[in-house]
Scaffold this motif. Sequence first.
Motif, PDB file in Angstrom:
ATOM      1  N   ALA A 111       0.838  -1.205   0.000  1.00 52.54           N
ATOM      2  CA  ALA A 111       0.000   0.000   0.000  1.00 52.54           C
ATOM      3  C   ALA A 111       0.871   1.252   0.000  1.00 52.54           C
ATOM      4  N   MET A 112       1.954   1.223   0.754  1.00 57.61           N
ATOM      5  CA  MET A 112       2.843   2.379   0.810  1.00 57.61           C
ATOM      6  C   MET A 112       3.568   2.583  -0.523  1.00 57.61           C
ATOM      7  N   LEU A 113       3.994   1.502  -1.153  1.00 62.09           N
ATOM      8  CA  LEU A 113       4.718   1.608  -2.424  1.00 62.09           C
ATOM      9  C   LEU A 113       3.804   2.010  -3.579  1.00 62.09           C
ATOM     10  N   GLU A 114       2.535   1.656  -3.485  1.00 58.21           N
ATOM     11  CA  GLU A 114       1.589   1.981  -4.559  1.00 58.21           C
ATOM     12  C   GLU A 114       0.822   3.272  -4.304  1.00 58.21           C
ATOM     13  N   GLY A 115       0.893   3.792  -3.084  1.00 62.43           N
ATOM     14  CA  GLY A 115       0.232   5.053  -2.765  1.00 62.43           C
ATOM     15  C   GLY A 115       1.180   6.210  -3.048  1.00 62.43           C
ATOM     16  N   ASN A 167      -7.092  -0.250  -1.777  1.00 56.22           N
ATOM     17  CA  ASN A 167      -7.154  -1.654  -1.324  1.00 56.22           C
ATOM     18  C   ASN A 167      -7.392  -2.605  -2.487  1.00 56.22           C
ATOM     19  N   MET A 168      -8.325  -2.252  -3.361  1.00 57.34           N
ATOM     20  CA  MET A 168      -8.618  -3.101  -4.519  1.00 57.34           C
ATOM     21  C   MET A 168      -7.393  -3.196  -5.435  1.00 57.34           C
ATOM     22  N   HIS A 169      -6.728  -2.072  -5.640  1.00 55.39           N
ATOM     23  CA  HIS A 169      -5.527  -2.044  -6.481  1.00 55.39           C
ATOM     24  C   HIS A 169      -4.424  -2.924  -5.879  1.00 55.39           C
ATOM     25  N   ILE A 170      -4.226  -2.848  -4.577  1.00 54.47           N
ATOM     26  CA  ILE A 170      -3.197  -3.649  -3.907  1.00 54.47           C
ATOM     27  C   ILE A 170      -3.481  -5.136  -4.090  1.00 54.47           C
ATOM     28  N   ARG A 171      -4.728  -5.531  -3.952  1.00 54.91           N
ATOM     29  CA  ARG A 171      -5.077  -6.954  -4.153  1.00 54.91           C
ATOM     30  C   ARG A 171      -4.751  -7.399  -5.567  1.00 54.91           C
ATOM     31  N   GLN A 172      -5.026  -6.558  -6.550  1.00 55.52           N
ATOM     32  CA  GLN A 172      -4.710  -6.893  -7.945  1.00 55.52           C
ATOM     33  C   GLN A 172      -3.204  -7.006  -8.160  1.00 55.52           C
ATOM     34  N   VAL A 173      -2.442  -6.091  -7.565  1.00 52.79           N
ATOM     35  CA  VAL A 173      -0.980  -6.123  -7.698  1.00 52.79           C
ATOM     36  C   VAL A 173      -0.427  -7.390  -7.039  1.00 52.79           C
ATOM     37  N   LEU A 174      -0.941  -7.733  -5.865  1.00 51.12           N
ATOM     38  CA  LEU A 174      -0.486  -8.946  -5.173  1.00 51.12           C
ATOM     39  C   LEU A 174      -0.820 -10.203  -5.970  1.00 51.12           C
ATOM     40  N   TYR A 179       6.435  -8.184  -7.603  1.00 52.75           N
ATOM     41  CA  TYR A 179       6.287  -6.740  -7.764  1.00 52.75           C
ATOM     42  C   TYR A 179       7.259  -6.240  -8.821  1.00 52.75           C
ATOM     43  N   ARG A 180       6.714  -5.502  -9.798  1.00 52.84           N
ATOM     44  CA  ARG A 180       7.539  -4.964 -10.881  1.00 52.84           C
ATOM     45  C   ARG A 180       7.527  -3.442 -10.924  1.00 52.84           C
ATOM     46  N   GLY A 181       7.011  -2.829  -9.859  1.00 61.00           N
ATOM     47  CA  GLY A 181       7.038  -1.381  -9.772  1.00 61.00           C
ATOM     48  C   GLY A 181       5.714  -0.724 -10.090  1.00 61.00           C
ATOM     49  N   ARG A 182       5.661   0.555  -9.783  1.00 60.67           N
ATOM     50  CA  ARG A 182       4.429   1.329  -9.965  1.00 60.67           C
ATOM     51  C   ARG A 182       4.006   1.409 -11.425  1.00 60.67           C
ATOM     52  N   ALA A 183       4.960   1.609 -12.317  1.00 67.63           N
ATOM     53  CA  ALA A 183       4.609   1.739 -13.736  1.00 67.63           C
ATOM     54  C   ALA A 183       3.964   0.456 -14.252  1.00 67.63           C
ATOM     55  N   ALA A 184       4.523  -0.686 -13.867  1.00 66.91           N
ATOM     56  CA  ALA A 184       3.963  -1.973 -14.308  1.00 66.91           C
ATOM     57  C   ALA A 184       2.582  -2.197 -13.717  1.00 66.91           C
ATOM     58  N   SER A 185       2.383  -1.836 -12.460  1.00 66.31           N
ATOM     59  CA  SER A 185       1.074  -2.054 -11.838  1.00 66.31           C
ATOM     60  C   SER A 185       0.030  -1.112 -12.434  1.00 66.31           C
ATOM     61  N   ARG A 186       0.442   0.092 -12.833  1.00 68.75           N
ATOM     62  CA  ARG A 186      -0.497   1.009 -13.495  1.00 68.75           C
ATOM     63  C   ARG A 186      -0.903   0.456 -14.866  1.00 68.75           C
ATOM     64  N   ARG A 187       0.085  -0.097 -15.598  1.00 73.82           N
ATOM     65  CA  ARG A 187      -0.240  -0.702 -16.909  1.00 73.82           C
ATOM     66  C   ARG A 187      -1.219  -1.860 -16.728  1.00 73.82           C
ATOM     67  N   LEU A 188      -1.011  -2.671 -15.699  1.00 77.79           N
ATOM     68  CA  LEU A 188      -1.906  -3.796 -15.414  1.00 77.79           C
ATOM     69  C   LEU A 188      -3.315  -3.287 -15.149  1.00 77.79           C
ATOM     70  N   ARG A 189      -3.428  -2.240 -14.347  1.00 74.50           N
ATOM     71  CA  ARG A 189      -4.745  -1.689 -14.008  1.00 74.50           C
ATOM     72  C   ARG A 189      -5.433  -1.122 -15.247  1.00 74.50           C
ATOM     73  N   HIS A 190      -4.702  -0.385 -16.088  1.00 72.85           N
ATOM     74  CA  HIS A 190      -5.299   0.170 -17.308  1.00 72.85           C
ATOM     75  C   HIS A 190      -5.737  -0.942 -18.260  1.00 72.85           C
ATOM     76  N   LYS A 191      -4.971  -1.996 -18.339  1.00 69.61           N
ATOM     77  CA  LYS A 191      -5.318  -3.125 -19.199  1.00 69.61           C
ATOM     78  C   LYS A 191      -6.606  -3.781 -18.717  1.00 69.61           C
ATOM     79  N   GLU A 192      -6.722  -3.985 -17.407  1.00 66.07           N
ATOM     80  CA  GLU A 192      -7.934  -4.595 -16.858  1.00 66.07           C
ATOM     81  C   GLU A 192      -9.149  -3.706 -17.077  1.00 66.07           C
ATOM     82  N   LEU A 193      -8.982  -2.392 -16.886  1.00 65.54           N
ATOM     83  CA  LEU A 193     -10.094  -1.466 -17.123  1.00 65.54           C
ATOM     84  C   LEU A 193     -10.507  -1.473 -18.586  1.00 65.54           C
TER      85      LEU A 193
END
Length: 201
Positions: A111-115, A167-174, A179-193
């Motif tokens: 949560a701290m790394l993604e916030g 919280n929802m984002h953290i569950r998806q990243v986990l 962990y591949r970093g904030r940029a990778a997790s943002r790409r994952l979230r945009h892809k899912e959306l």
Amino acid sequence: MPPVPKMEDDFGPIYVQVPLLEMASAELEKLRSHHEEKLHSFPPACMTLLKSLNGNNRCVDCGEHSPQWAAVSYGALLCLQCSGRHRSLGVQVSCVRSTTMDSWSHEQIMAMLEGGNEQLQDFFMRHKLSEVYIEESTSSSAKITKDNVRLMRYKTKAALFYRQQLNMHIRQVLDAGAYRGRAASRRLRHKELHQRNSAVL
């Protein structure tokens, strides 16, 4: 980033530079593999990564330098004085931990790394929950004023939405694995959306 021994030759270990993100990812994977030990001190590479995030060199609420406390619910760093104010809100609104003295779960570290302070401040600006947008009200029924906005904004529906989305984002990243970093997790979230929106059309 500190050198890490990778192999040895006739003269001893050969040191190479390991990117900070790789070191933090390895620390997080180690925590994930020790799931029976739920709480840990904040890993050093993760701490360095956390402090490198934009805005994290100052308290998210008052701007004090070198904050050592965290509002885990928001993934934001606080000074000691503001951490006391957050504690008064209750854990259902703001879970507060010391970055140096308390133990942390894998999910809390994520949560701290993604916030991040800048991300939260931008959110509050967009929702007009910043000193810049709050005007003194002549109505006695106004709950948020320039004097109390730093604290009261955490009790709003917008803040609840932020906590839930983080919280929802953290569950998806986990769930996505290492962990591949904030940029990778943002790409994952945009892809899912995008996939979810495409399925609706």
